[in-house]
Write an enzyme that holds these catalytic residues in place. Sequence first.
Site, mmCIF file in Angstrom:
data_model
loop_
_atom_site.group_PDB
_atom_site.id
_atom_site.type_symbol
_atom_site.label_atom_id
_atom_site.label_comp_id
_atom_site.label_asym_id
_atom_site.label_seq_id
_atom_site.Cartn_x
_atom_site.Cartn_y
_atom_site.Cartn_z
ATOM 1 N N GLU A 141 0.820 -1.207 0.000
ATOM 2 C CA GLU A 141 0.000 0.000 0.000
ATOM 3 C C GLU A 141 0.850 1.250 0.000
ATOM 4 O O GLU A 141 1.958 1.262 0.521
ATOM 5 C CB GLU A 141 -0.898 0.005 1.240
ATOM 6 C CG GLU A 141 -2.028 -0.974 1.093
ATOM 7 C CD GLU A 141 -2.928 -0.992 2.315
ATOM 8 O OE1 GLU A 141 -4.091 -1.370 2.152
ATOM 9 O OE2 GLU A 141 -2.483 -0.634 3.409
ATOM 10 N N CYS B 205 5.941 -6.734 6.888
ATOM 11 C CA CYS B 205 6.955 -6.222 7.815
ATOM 12 C C CYS B 205 7.240 -7.302 8.857
ATOM 13 O O CYS B 205 6.322 -7.943 9.345
ATOM 14 C CB CYS B 205 6.436 -4.960 8.508
ATOM 15 S SG CYS B 205 7.656 -4.183 9.607
ATOM 16 N N GLU C 67 10.065 -2.002 7.162
ATOM 17 C CA GLU C 67 11.091 -1.334 7.954
ATOM 18 C C GLU C 67 12.227 -0.917 7.010
ATOM 19 O O GLU C 67 13.000 -1.752 6.536
ATOM 20 C CB GLU C 67 11.580 -2.324 9.034
ATOM 21 C CG GLU C 67 12.807 -1.913 9.794
ATOM 22 C CD GLU C 67 12.800 -0.466 10.285
ATOM 23 O OE1 GLU C 67 11.878 -0.065 11.005
ATOM 24 O OE2 GLU C 67 13.735 0.268 9.921
ATOM 25 N N CYS D 222 -1.445 6.000 9.644
ATOM 26 C CA CYS D 222 -0.277 5.259 10.129
ATOM 27 C C CYS D 222 -0.700 4.000 10.849
ATOM 28 O O CYS D 222 -1.574 4.020 11.695
ATOM 29 C CB CYS D 222 0.487 6.093 11.156
ATOM 30 S SG CYS D 222 1.477 7.355 10.419
#
Length: 348
Positions: free
Chosen positions: A80, A110, A162, A338
């Site tokens: 995304e 992640c 990350e 977020c």
Amino acid sequence: MDELGKITANLPRYRFQQIVSAWFETSIRSFDSISTLPQNLREQLKTVDFMTVFPTGIKEDKGDLTFKTLLTLKDGATVETVLMGRVNKKITGRPGEVRYTICVSSQVGCPMKCTFCATGRLGLKRNLTWREILDQYRFWNYFIADHLEGKIDNIVFMGQGEPMLNYENVKLTINAILKNTELGPRQITVSTVGVKAGMEKIVTDPDWPAVRFALSLHSAITETRQKLVPSHAPGFLEWLPEWAKLYHERFSARTKFVGIEYTFIKDANDDDKHLKALVKLASKLGKTRINLIPYNSTDPNMLGSAMEVIEHWREELMKKDFTVTIRRSQGQRIAAACGQLSNKVAND
Ligand code: SAH
């Protein structure tokens, strides 16, 4: 080496640079249209993908000027990326001028498993290539040219993944953007959960650009941080001031600061004990900018702190002369905020 690397390996370096610079022109949408390239090279480039990311749906939150898309990659993996607009009278003086921040992903999924983050629940599939990272920028750049007005003036590496675990590709992408756009290093922010190896590299690597750095801290107390951030390395908080010293030496411009991100989870990291611990740690980190982040819901069993609590922290931190901001959350209605990026664009 990728296909493009193979084709350009034996050519003068400027040929490769001509190709990369054409990727930033919204009027050029195929290798064939790069008029500076010789015809035979254009022929050869037919085997290379001009674009490596393909949108499968765009969600829009009109009131918030926020867009989110799920991009499909050549191997079927998906990531995304988010476009967040703001009307910026300050810069242009003209009402209605929109400036966009894009939030890009650096990995498919992640591996860090932060307890409050939806991406962590996906696990890691793979690193993105530098082109797949760059093409998120290009995707939005074309999208704005085709459907909107305004331009991108900020890039944050706060999407999925990350970035410090995909160091070389992130670096290549940023350097390509810096070279080929008007954006300067202060308009790009790389956010990390605190991967020591990567943080050590950025303070020693001469090719690491002087972009903004943000650390997702979430707690200055070890036991709490271990719970919220399972990837927390032993001794990390004690090591941080030493690292910050190197950081300020390496990036000595007056505008450089260590960004600290702190997501507020009710009854987990938001009491006065945690506030005191943050004050103590942050005062050892040289120039900082503390960003207080209201939690966006990703798990019905986890609640965010009340806004009054976050405001109380801001006041207390300001009294101690820290630079503090509270993050305005954009795109919650389309789960583009977020920590909410979990590849659900197409099916919800
Ligand atoms: N892995 C990097 C890059 C991802 S950015 C990192 O951790 O920094 C992720 C940012 O979104 C971090 O600042 C994190 O604190 C924030 N975030 C993650 N989940 C969140 C949530 N549920 N609500 C609000 N912010 C969140």
